[in-house]
Design an enzyme around this catalytic site. Structure first.
Site, PDB file in Angstrom:
ATOM      1  N   ARG A   1       0.958  -1.189   0.038  1.00 22.13           N
ATOM      2  CA  ARG A   1      -0.111   0.093   0.004  1.00 22.13           C
ATOM      3  C   ARG A   1       0.948   1.256  -0.035  1.00 22.13           C
ATOM      4  O   ARG A   1       2.035   1.289   0.576  1.00 22.13           O
ATOM      5  CB  ARG A   1      -0.893   0.136   1.359  1.00 22.13           C
TER       6      ARG A   1
ATOM      7  N   GLY B   1      -0.289   0.603   7.958  1.00 24.23           N
ATOM      8  CA  GLY B   1      -1.017   0.619   8.999  1.00 24.23           C
ATOM      9  C   GLY B   1      -2.383  -0.433   8.573  1.00 24.23           C
ATOM     10  O   GLY B   1      -3.055  -0.680   9.146  1.00 24.23           O
TER      11      GLY B   1
ATOM     12  N   GLY C   1     -23.273  -8.046  12.025  1.00 24.64           N
ATOM     13  CA  GLY C   1     -22.153  -8.272  12.503  1.00 24.64           C
ATOM     14  C   GLY C   1     -21.583  -6.831  12.848  1.00 24.64           C
ATOM     15  O   GLY C   1     -22.363  -5.895  12.812  1.00 24.64           O
TER      16      GLY C   1
ATOM     17  N   ALA D   1      -7.559  -6.287  15.501  1.00 22.55           N
ATOM     18  CA  ALA D   1      -6.429  -5.398  15.293  1.00 22.55           C
ATOM     19  C   ALA D   1      -5.593  -5.703  16.616  1.00 22.55           C
ATOM     20  O   ALA D   1      -4.497  -6.132  16.492  1.00 22.55           O
ATOM     21  CB  ALA D   1      -6.698  -3.999  15.102  1.00 22.55           C
TER      22      ALA D   1
ATOM     23  N   HIS E   1     -16.724   9.294  41.928  1.00 21.14           N
ATOM     24  CA  HIS E   1     -18.067   9.683  41.506  1.00 21.14           C
ATOM     25  C   HIS E   1     -18.195  11.103  40.991  1.00 21.14           C
ATOM     26  O   HIS E   1     -17.263  11.952  41.631  1.00 21.14           O
ATOM     27  CB  HIS E   1     -18.732   9.557  42.908  1.00 21.14           C
TER      28      HIS E   1
HETATM   29  P1  NAI Z   1     -19.173 -10.692  11.230  1.00 20.00           P
HETATM   30  O1  NAI Z   1     -18.604 -12.203  11.026  1.00 20.00           O
HETATM   31  O2  NAI Z   1     -18.985 -10.033  12.439  1.00 20.00           O
HETATM   32  O3  NAI Z   1     -20.739 -10.757  10.858  1.00 20.00           O
HETATM   33  C1  NAI Z   1     -21.355 -11.191   9.709  1.00 20.00           C
HETATM   34  C2  NAI Z   1     -22.514 -11.549   9.914  1.00 20.00           C
HETATM   35  O4  NAI Z   1     -23.263 -11.760   8.387  1.00 20.00           O
HETATM   36  C3  NAI Z   1     -23.264 -12.576  10.656  1.00 20.00           C
HETATM   37  O5  NAI Z   1     -24.055 -12.246  11.531  1.00 20.00           O
HETATM   38  C4  NAI Z   1     -23.577 -13.724   9.819  1.00 20.00           C
HETATM   39  O6  NAI Z   1     -24.849 -14.519  10.278  1.00 20.00           O
HETATM   40  C5  NAI Z   1     -24.224 -12.905   8.694  1.00 20.00           C
HETATM   41  N1  NAI Z   1     -24.537 -13.676   7.479  1.00 20.00           N
HETATM   42  C6  NAI Z   1     -23.538 -14.386   6.734  1.00 20.00           C
HETATM   43  N2  NAI Z   1     -24.217 -14.827   5.536  1.00 20.00           N
HETATM   44  C7  NAI Z   1     -25.211 -14.274   5.305  1.00 20.00           C
HETATM   45  C8  NAI Z   1     -26.240 -14.312   4.450  1.00 20.00           C
HETATM   46  N3  NAI Z   1     -26.118 -15.125   3.341  1.00 20.00           N
HETATM   47  N4  NAI Z   1     -27.472 -13.526   4.449  1.00 20.00           N
HETATM   48  C9  NAI Z   1     -27.425 -12.747   5.536  1.00 20.00           C
HETATM   49  N5  NAI Z   1     -26.667 -12.649   6.666  1.00 20.00           N
HETATM   50  C10 NAI Z   1     -25.175 -13.613   6.445  1.00 20.00           C
HETATM   51  O7  NAI Z   1     -18.448  -9.956   9.927  1.00 20.00           O
HETATM   52  P2  NAI Z   1     -18.330  -8.526   9.637  1.00 20.00           P
HETATM   53  O8  NAI Z   1     -19.147  -7.549  10.343  1.00 20.00           O
HETATM   54  O9  NAI Z   1     -18.229  -8.446   8.352  1.00 20.00           O
HETATM   55  O10 NAI Z   1     -16.841  -8.110  10.145  1.00 20.00           O
HETATM   56  C11 NAI Z   1     -15.708  -8.994   9.715  1.00 20.00           C
HETATM   57  C12 NAI Z   1     -14.522  -9.007  11.032  1.00 20.00           C
HETATM   58  O11 NAI Z   1     -13.947  -7.748  11.286  1.00 20.00           O
HETATM   59  C13 NAI Z   1     -14.980  -9.542  12.045  1.00 20.00           C
HETATM   60  O12 NAI Z   1     -14.135 -10.630  12.645  1.00 20.00           O
HETATM   61  C14 NAI Z   1     -15.108  -8.484  13.210  1.00 20.00           C
HETATM   62  O13 NAI Z   1     -14.685  -8.853  14.433  1.00 20.00           O
HETATM   63  C15 NAI Z   1     -14.014  -7.339  12.344  1.00 20.00           C
HETATM   64  N6  NAI Z   1     -14.217  -6.046  12.962  1.00 20.00           N
HETATM   65  C16 NAI Z   1     -14.081  -5.562  14.009  1.00 20.00           C
HETATM   66  C17 NAI Z   1     -14.648  -4.404  14.507  1.00 20.00           C
HETATM   67  C18 NAI Z   1     -14.454  -3.925  15.884  1.00 20.00           C
HETATM   68  O14 NAI Z   1     -13.574  -4.601  16.582  1.00 20.00           O
HETATM   69  N7  NAI Z   1     -15.092  -2.835  16.191  1.00 20.00           N
HETATM   70  C19 NAI Z   1     -15.009  -3.459  13.387  1.00 20.00           C
HETATM   71  C20 NAI Z   1     -15.359  -4.067  12.120  1.00 20.00           C
HETATM   72  C21 NAI Z   1     -14.844  -5.376  11.820  1.00 20.00           C
END
Ligand code: NAI
Length: 462
Positions: free
Chosen positions: A35, A39, A178, A317, A441
């Site tokens: 890239r 990062g 998710g 991360a 508090h």
């Molecule tokens: P995710 O695995 O958290 O959620 C994906 C969702 O899509 C699940 O609820 C699943 O049941 C659903 N799904 C799968 N196939 C489907 C279908 N055909 N029709 C309808 N629903 C369906 O994945 P996400 O949100 O894409 O995140 C990816 C990764 O990135 C995760 O491991 C997450 O922990 C990480 N991440 C973490 C963040 C944070 O810590 N704040 C922020 C963004 C991402």
């Protein structure tokens, strides 16, 4: 051809942290990154830019919903989308340049380009081959789409496209409830889009404590997000500027469709290892595409290691960073260790959601005797003063020993509050240890103490 002690492929949170620690421990270290900026996904097209947009839209929402209540009169701000995106880009720039500065400070060499491993102990970048005693795969992950869905990053987007849309959608369909779907869904709902989340399962955020997930869905619904649950998306058709999301309801196999101007595919991520030459090297892989490692991040090929999203475990991360640091210690002849039982997870919506350790469902499944201490933010003066009384802290402790086994928070600053419990868990603390610790508090953290008290003789303000 340059010789290094360690070459790390990938400059994301796993790779750059590993590199800095290796250099601090006296190893001659290089990072290969193709890239334009360091990062990785996190800083360039993930955690950091999404937090900038969440911050800007949170303030917009506050102005619309709460300013008048506090006697702050006047029209709510209007949105200059181009300027909001420029703010986001500026935040990215500051962070990625920060890593470049840290590389210079720690004398980490940045080999610019995409790397591959032609033979054990060698890394090829462009036309040059470099050698290293140890090579680390820290190449992260990529969005995984669905069959029948073609991503164009304009109308049908992954998280990358969702952070850089040409305009604010009027109708957004999010596939997958998710972390990504709910964070980005929140951003666009606050910006006025009609957001519908289509989720395969019957609950949002799979793996989360069910009580928290239920409360979270209720609060998001109150904020205007719509949910279609138990719906398997079959495909997305695009005609001109309109996308149609076709899905089948699992309960009765009935088919339905939703139209939108933007569709966000957020159905998970998969390890990104294409082009490294792992197959030719004979590196053992796992069925779901991760690089197989032992307890010390070593792959099946001597001198080759892997960390972060490219191996098993939560794709976070901070998990990658911890593994990067632990591996650096190992490579420097020390002992490195990651406590996988204490890795927090945070969702940066409003309210925030955070968890660590076991969920109540997991404890039930394991047949463990546990107790629950819960405290609502409605009983927390500070939270009420800022209209954030929704949500609660839930602490799970061993019934016999009182040792904290897990904690789940939905409420203000949950992503920061959770770390008090992480530290307690690292020290093997009991809920009583937390309960006997004086908390200032008025702070949100008093809700954590109250939940700990509720594991014993009872909370005070409940
Ligand atoms: P995710 O695995 O958290 O959620 C994906 C969702 O899509 C699940 O609820 C699943 O049941 C659903 N799904 C799968 N196939 C489907 C279908 N055909 N029709 C309808 N629903 C369906 O994945 P996400 O949100 O894409 O995140 C990816 C990764 O990135 C995760 O491991 C997450 O922990 C990480 N991440 C973490 C963040 C944070 O810590 N704040 C922020 C963004 C991402």
């Amino acid at each position: 051809m340059a010789e290094f002690d360690v070459i790390i492929i990938g400059g994301g949170p796993g790779g750059y942290v590993c590199a800095i620690r290796c250099a601090q421990l006296g190893l001659k270290t290089a990072v290969v990154e193709g890239r334009e900026t360091l990062g990785g996904t996190c800083l360039n097209v993930g955690c950091i830019p999404s937090k900038a947009l969440l911050n800007a839209t949170h303030h917009l929402h506050e102005a619309q919903e709460n300013f008048e209540k506090m006697g702050l009169m006047g029209a709510a701000p209007t949105v200059d989308w181009a300027k909001m995106l420029a703010y986001k880009s500026d935040v990215i720039g500051q962070n990625t340049k920060g890593i470049e500065f840290l590389f210079k400070k720690n004398k980490v060499t940045w080999l610019k380009g995409w790397g591959s491993i032609p033979a054990a102990g060698q890394v090829k970048v462009g036309d040059e081959v470099h050698s290293a005693k140890s090579i680390v795969i820290a190449t992260g992950s990529e969005s995984s789409s669905l069959p029948g869905v073609t991503v164009d990053e304009k109308i049908v987007v992954t998280s990358t496209g969702a952070l850089d849309l040409a305009r604010i959608p009027q109708k957004l369909v999010v596939i997958g409830a998710g972390v990504i779907g709910l964070e980005m869904g929140s951003v666009y709902a606050r910006l006025g889009a009609e957001v519908t989340v289509v989720e395969y399962l019957d609950a949002i955020t799979p793996g989360m404590d069910a009580e928290v997930a239920k409360s979270f869905q209720r609060l998001l619904t109150k904020q205007g997000l719509k949910f279609v649950m138990g719906a398997a998306v079959q495909g997305v058709d695009v005609a001109g500027e309109v996308a149609t999301v076709r899905y089948k309801l699992r309960k009765d196999d009935s088919e339905a469709a939703l139209s939108a101007d933007t569709v966000l595919v957020a159905t998970g991520r998969r390890p990104y290892t294409a082009g490294l030459g792992l197959e030719a090297l004979g590196v053992e892989m796992l069925p779901r595409g991760q690089v197989k490692t032992d307890g010390h991040f070593a792959t099946s090929v001597a001198g080759l290691y892997a960390i972060g999203d490219a191996i098993v475990g939560p794709m976070l991360a901070h998990k990658a960073e911890d593994e990067g640091m632990a591996l650096a210690e190992i490579l420097a002849g020390k002992s490195g260790h990651v406590n996988y039982g204490v890795i927090p997870g945070v969702i940066y919506t409003t309210p925030e959601v955070a968890s660590v350790g076991k969920t109540e469902e997991q404890l039930k499944e394991e047949g463990r005797a546990y107790k629950v201490g819960k405290f609502s933010f409605m009983g927390n003066g500070r939270a009420k003063a800022v209209f954030q009384g929704d949500g609660f802290v839930k602490i799970l402790a061993d019934k016999a020993t009182d040792r904290i086994l897990g904690a789940h928070i939905i409420g203000p600053m949950a992503g920061d509050l959770i770390h008090e419990i992480c530290v307690a868990m690292e020290f093997g603390a009991s809920a009583q240890d937390l309960a006997l610790t004086c908390h200032a508090h008025p702070t949100y953290s008093e809700a954590v103490r109250e939940a700990a008290l509720a594991c014993g003789d009872g909370a005070i303000h409940a």
